[in-house]
Design an enzyme around this catalytic site. Sequence first.
Site, mmCIF file in Angstrom:
data_model
loop_
_atom_site.group_PDB
_atom_site.id
_atom_site.type_symbol
_atom_site.label_atom_id
_atom_site.label_comp_id
_atom_site.label_asym_id
_atom_site.label_seq_id
_atom_site.Cartn_x
_atom_site.Cartn_y
_atom_site.Cartn_z
ATOM 1 N N GLU A 34 69.565 1.526 84.898
ATOM 2 C CA GLU A 34 69.418 1.290 83.458
ATOM 3 C C GLU A 34 70.597 1.862 82.672
ATOM 4 O O GLU A 34 70.995 1.310 81.655
ATOM 5 C CB GLU A 34 68.083 1.839 82.951
ATOM 6 C CG GLU A 34 66.860 1.094 83.491
ATOM 7 C CD GLU A 34 66.823 -0.390 83.121
ATOM 8 O OE1 GLU A 34 67.487 -0.803 82.161
ATOM 9 O OE2 GLU A 34 66.112 -1.141 83.822
ATOM 10 N N TYR A 117 66.115 4.108 74.608
ATOM 11 C CA TYR A 117 66.038 3.003 75.561
ATOM 12 C C TYR A 117 65.844 3.508 76.987
ATOM 13 O O TYR A 117 64.940 3.080 77.707
ATOM 14 C CB TYR A 117 67.303 2.115 75.493
ATOM 15 C CG TYR A 117 67.295 1.121 76.628
ATOM 16 C CD1 TYR A 117 66.516 -0.020 76.547
ATOM 17 C CD2 TYR A 117 67.997 1.377 77.806
ATOM 18 C CE1 TYR A 117 66.437 -0.904 77.606
ATOM 19 C CE2 TYR A 117 67.927 0.500 78.869
ATOM 20 C CZ TYR A 117 67.145 -0.646 78.769
ATOM 21 O OH TYR A 117 67.058 -1.490 79.830
ATOM 22 N N ASP A 135 66.258 -3.252 74.471
ATOM 23 C CA ASP A 135 67.718 -3.447 74.477
ATOM 24 C C ASP A 135 68.045 -4.703 73.670
ATOM 25 O O ASP A 135 67.175 -5.279 73.013
ATOM 26 C CB ASP A 135 68.244 -3.510 75.927
ATOM 27 C CG ASP A 135 67.787 -4.763 76.659
ATOM 28 O OD1 ASP A 135 66.994 -5.555 76.094
ATOM 29 O OD2 ASP A 135 68.238 -4.965 77.804
HETATM 30 N N1 ADE Z 1 69.026 -5.102 81.467
HETATM 31 C C1 ADE Z 1 68.800 -3.779 81.444
HETATM 32 N N2 ADE Z 1 67.836 -3.430 82.299
HETATM 33 C C2 ADE Z 1 67.435 -4.573 82.905
HETATM 34 C C3 ADE Z 1 66.472 -4.860 83.891
HETATM 35 N N3 ADE Z 1 65.736 -3.891 84.424
HETATM 36 N N4 ADE Z 1 66.329 -6.132 84.255
HETATM 37 C C4 ADE Z 1 67.082 -7.093 83.685
HETATM 38 N N5 ADE Z 1 68.004 -6.893 82.772
HETATM 39 C C5 ADE Z 1 68.181 -5.633 82.376
#
Ligand code: ADE
Length: 342
Positions: A34, A117, A135
């Site tokens: 993440e 986040y 996000d």
């Molecule tokens: N963008 C950020 N985290 C994500 C996730 N777990 N799956 C898909 N897109 C993402």
Amino acid sequence: MQEIAQPLLRWFDENKRSLPFRAHKTPYRVWVSEVMLQQTRVAAVLPYYERFMRELPTVQALAACPPEKLAKLWEGLGYYSRARNLQRAAQAVVEQYGGELPASYEALRALPGIGDYTAGAVASLAFGLPYAAVDGNVLRVWSRLHADDADISAPATKRRMAAEVQAAQPAQRPGDFNEALMELGALVCLPNGAPLCGQCPLQALCRASAAGNPCAYPVRAPKAARRIEERTVFVFSCDGRQALEKRPPEGLLAGLWQYPNVLGKLSVAQAIAQAEQWGVRPRQLEKCVERQHIFTHITWRMTAYYFQCGAAPAAFIWAAPSEIAQRFALPTAFHMFFEEMK
Ligand code: ADE
């Protein structure tokens, strides 16, 4: 809003991409992915993520990683403070929590580099706790779904939408709900050009789609224009080695390596004078290239001079190309001039 969860989760179960950070979801793996995925596309993250997990498979390994190695593992991903904060947080997790990420939103949020986040993503995806992880993808999906024209760059809008997402989460699968919203944003509710409303599990519930104007959302206040900075970059070669120097420990690209450079666009004569001032004794100008690199707040317009030199003063580190490739973290703004030489 409770109507959203069921069709969304069914769609996610059937359509989600198989991604490495979705296999054996440990808190550490979720956290690292993440952080990497902030401001960076999934496709760009994948090779970095796999290598990072091979080299630093545990919180302890990350906490103990030599900073130069960490910078090299992050080389080219950008936003390098993410890597430094990741390590500081890993060290705090080792000291305060015996190497296990805490299963608490507040405790996660208090770690270096973990904002709303990331705390929400780790709490929900790794620990199944009922927190939102909002996000850019989720803001887009959510503002279209509700035809919500609030400015998504405003912190108050993000907070409000996060509260709305949290209220819509099903008790059993808050993490999947968050990830499904992100996935919908990545695969269907696309950012540039028309979204694929015909494939969307939420189309019947979507106000923007009903009004026929999904592209009117999200609304975002225009960003301040980026400042443009001219720079002159020097690629000095002496006996097959190139001059590098370390950037200052604070500020843009802190602590990473760079080719010597100065502010402003120097002419060839001025560049030779500068090189002489550094004591490198330029012998031959091999080439000159112009490139630009865009950071969040600034654009560098760079003129690079490649000089063969007769002296290798100790004010610089002189490294062979193989050493640069293996050991020195050269951010993209400079790495492009390394590539250019091959
Ligand atoms: N963008 C950020 N985290 C994500 C996730 N777990 N799956 C898909 N897109 C993402």
